[in-house]
Design a protein around this motif. Structure first.
Motif, mmCIF file in Angstrom:
data_model
loop_
_atom_site.group_PDB
_atom_site.id
_atom_site.type_symbol
_atom_site.label_atom_id
_atom_site.label_comp_id
_atom_site.label_asym_id
_atom_site.label_seq_id
_atom_site.Cartn_x
_atom_site.Cartn_y
_atom_site.Cartn_z
ATOM 1 N N LEU A 4 7.244 16.418 0.000
ATOM 2 C CA LEU A 4 6.541 15.394 -0.767
ATOM 3 C C LEU A 4 5.132 15.870 -1.069
ATOM 4 C CD1 LEU A 4 7.680 12.311 1.296
ATOM 5 C CD2 LEU A 4 8.208 12.706 -1.071
ATOM 6 N N ARG A 55 8.349 4.822 -2.064
ATOM 7 C CA ARG A 55 7.033 5.385 -1.761
ATOM 8 C C ARG A 55 6.795 5.464 -0.269
ATOM 9 N NH1 ARG A 55 2.882 2.379 -5.816
ATOM 10 N NH2 ARG A 55 3.892 2.982 -7.744
ATOM 11 N N TRP A 85 -0.203 6.245 -7.522
ATOM 12 C CA TRP A 85 0.668 6.053 -8.679
ATOM 13 C C TRP A 85 -0.096 5.366 -9.808
ATOM 14 C CZ3 TRP A 85 1.995 5.845 -3.629
ATOM 15 C CH2 TRP A 85 2.979 6.756 -3.219
ATOM 16 N N ASP A 86 -1.019 4.477 -9.456
ATOM 17 C CA ASP A 86 -1.883 3.874 -10.465
ATOM 18 C C ASP A 86 -2.737 4.944 -11.123
ATOM 19 O OD1 ASP A 86 -1.036 1.288 -10.080
ATOM 20 O OD2 ASP A 86 -2.585 0.796 -8.618
ATOM 21 N N PRO A 136 0.464 11.178 9.406
ATOM 22 C CA PRO A 136 0.258 12.339 10.283
ATOM 23 C C PRO A 136 -0.452 13.502 9.604
ATOM 24 C CG PRO A 136 2.503 11.546 10.414
ATOM 25 C CD PRO A 136 1.860 10.789 9.307
ATOM 26 N N VAL A 170 -0.305 -1.668 -8.635
ATOM 27 C CA VAL A 170 1.133 -1.719 -8.879
ATOM 28 C C VAL A 170 1.840 -1.082 -7.693
ATOM 29 C CG1 VAL A 170 2.988 -0.977 -10.388
ATOM 30 C CG2 VAL A 170 0.830 -1.723 -11.349
ATOM 31 N N ARG A 199 8.795 9.290 4.138
ATOM 32 C CA ARG A 199 7.939 10.307 4.756
ATOM 33 C C ARG A 199 8.769 11.553 4.945
ATOM 34 N NH1 ARG A 199 3.733 10.673 3.556
ATOM 35 N NH2 ARG A 199 3.984 9.015 2.104
ATOM 36 N N ASP A 200 8.096 12.684 5.011
ATOM 37 C CA ASP A 200 8.788 13.930 5.303
ATOM 38 C C ASP A 200 9.443 13.847 6.672
ATOM 39 O OD1 ASP A 200 8.737 15.519 3.204
ATOM 40 O OD2 ASP A 200 6.912 16.591 3.716
ATOM 41 N N THR A 223 9.847 16.280 8.552
ATOM 42 C CA THR A 223 9.159 17.216 9.443
ATOM 43 C C THR A 223 7.942 16.592 10.099
ATOM 44 O OG1 THR A 223 7.989 18.012 7.514
ATOM 45 C CG2 THR A 223 9.879 19.289 8.257
ATOM 46 N N SER A 224 7.302 15.661 9.395
ATOM 47 C CA SER A 224 6.037 15.126 9.910
ATOM 48 C C SER A 224 6.270 14.069 10.976
ATOM 49 C CB SER A 224 5.196 14.563 8.785
ATOM 50 O OG SER A 224 5.864 13.448 8.243
#
Lengths: 136, 321
Positions: free
Chosen positions: B3, A129, B208-209, B78, A114, A132-133, A135-136
């Motif tokens: 995150l 999704r 997520w799955d 990264p 999914v 990304r951060d 910072t990275s």
């Protein structure tokens, strides 16, 4: 669906961020799903085959009663992804059934993944999704 | 808020090519921390010591991917990090002392798989491990008791559920779901990690799955997320603590610092430089030209990868036995 804006008055200068929120739980959830089948080009799948495999997955994990839940296949894209609509009450179970589906009736390994789930069809337009951060 | 870093702490060790394929997909679907698992079934030789030699344990550097392939994965994510994990099957309570040997301790994570009640009790109460994985593909043969599991969680040990065997066989799927439900109802959703144990790329599911699968197993949303992010981090911290004993300060070599920790060197150097300068101001006879040239060289080196190659930098290493 309700929209609260800053003000609907005449002076348009201060623009506050707008918040959208759903007043009640939506009755459906839209899942954008990708299907990979081993040694096979999944872009050749048509709607009927897709629906058949989804039903097989539901039957295998949830049984006949679980497979009776209405699932609608809204759109099949060329790259092996599709959008399905499931009742929000049984989203979790159907999603898990798709996740746990490992091989097609012909014995080939396959995987439903999914990509995105949202109670609004418009929500599938953008995938958070991939954030990304900073910072990275 | 940062995150979460999603982790899959069980990718069985195979040939480098096939593991590369699995890791590629793991990174593609969203995992950033991956542990390659070396399973040694019998840690000790059997009773006939003449017949069976001690099984060889590969050093972790051999099972991990080489630098060029990890760099390719790092370009995609990264924060990508690969870890080494050692798993053994406990079938005799007497066969545990080799877990403390240096070749096993060289691994990042140590896991055991108890097979009966006796070994399970041993693993929960005394063994110094990070993960307890149980064979969920068949009936366990013993009951998971709340006090033991509570004790294990208190000691920072996590329980693992692997989902990929469930994709292959229907009866195995049933067993895994029922055992996972039992474990989670007994542990009340705490101290559980979910991992894939994927031998092929097709067995890998996205984070997520997996989270949704956790909900099916009886976790709530937060616990399901923790099962692949926060708890996995806790496992790593526990593994780190296992190597350094109880500690508030640990000393590592400058070469072992991660890129995001280099600032420590930077600040400690600037302090040292300022101290040096104050000394040179006090003693005008000492040559200040040498110092400045050294500094500029050092700063150049600091930016490049090989900080540890500098001869001037003092390397500190603490051996904790």
């Amino acid at each position: 669906m309700k929209c609260t804006t800053a003000a609907e008055n005449s002076n348009p200068v201060p623009v506050k961020p707008t918040n959208f929120y759903a007043e009640k739980t939506q009755s459906y959830v839209y899942l954008k799903t990708s299907l990979t089948i081993e040694d096979e080009n999944s872009s050749e799948l048509n709607g009927n085959q897709y629906k058949f495999l989804i039903l097989q997955a539901m039957k295998e994990t949830l049984g006949q009663v679980g497979a009776a839940t209405p699932v609608d296949l809204l759109k099949v894209f060329g790259d092996g992804t599709c959008i399905i609509r499931v009742p929000s009450r049984s989203t979790e179970k159907i999603w898990a059934a798709l996740t746990l589906y490992g091989s097609t009736p012909s014995g080939k390994r396959c995987a439903f993944r999914v990509i995105h789930a949202s109670p609004f069809l418009l929500g599938l337009a953008f995938n958070s999704r991939n954030h990304r951060d900073a910072t990275s | 808020m940062a995150l979460p870093i999603y982790a899959d702490l069980n990718i069985p060790y195979q040939s480098a090519g096939s593991i590369q394929e699995v890791l590629d997909l793991c990174v593609d679907v969203g995992f950033e921390r991956v542990a390659i698992n070396n399973v040694v079934k019998n840690l000790q030789s059997g009773k006939n010591k003449k017949q069976a030699a001690k099984p060889q344990i590969l050093p972790p550097t051999q099972i991990l991917l080489n630098k060029s392939s990890t760099d390719a994965l790092k370009a995609q994510r990264p924060k990508f990090q690969q870890l080494s994990r050692f798993t053994t099957i406990l079938d005799d309570a007497a066969n545990t002392h080799r877990l403390g040997s240096p070749e096993v301790q060289a691994y990042d994570i140590i896991a055991v798989q108890p097979t009966d009640e006796k070994t399970f009790q041993l693993a929960c109460s005394t063994l110094d491990v990070d993960i307890i994985c149980l064979n969920f593909t068949e009936n366990l043969g013993f009951s998971l008791k709340r006090p033991l599991i509570k004790l294990a969680i208190k000691r920072g040990i996590h329980f693992e559920i692997s989902y990929s065997p469930a994709l292959k066989d229907n009866s195995v799927k049933r067993n895994i779901i029922s055992n996972a439900l039992t474990l989670i109802s007994v542990s009340r959703g705490k101290g559980v990690i979910i991992s894939s144990a994927a031998e092929k790329p097709i067995d890998v599911r996205s984070p997520w799955d997996v989270m949704n699968l956790g909900k099916l197993f009886g976790l709530n949303q937060t616990q399901a997320k923790d099962a692949i992010s926060r708890n996995c981090r806790a496992v790593l911290k526990h593994a780190e603590a296992r190597k350094t004993c109880k500690t508030v300060i640990s000393v590592t070599a400058a070469s072992n610092l991660r890129p995001d920790e280099r600032w420590i060197l930077q600040t400690s150097r600037t302090e040292a430089i300022s101290q040096q300068k104050s000394i040179t101001q006090d003693n005008p006879e000492s040559s200040s030209e040498e110092d400045s040239s050294d500094d500029s060289e050092d700063n150049e080196n600091m930016d490049s990868e090989n900080v540890h190659d500098q001869p001037e930098r003092k390397k500190l290493k603490l051996d904790v036995s």
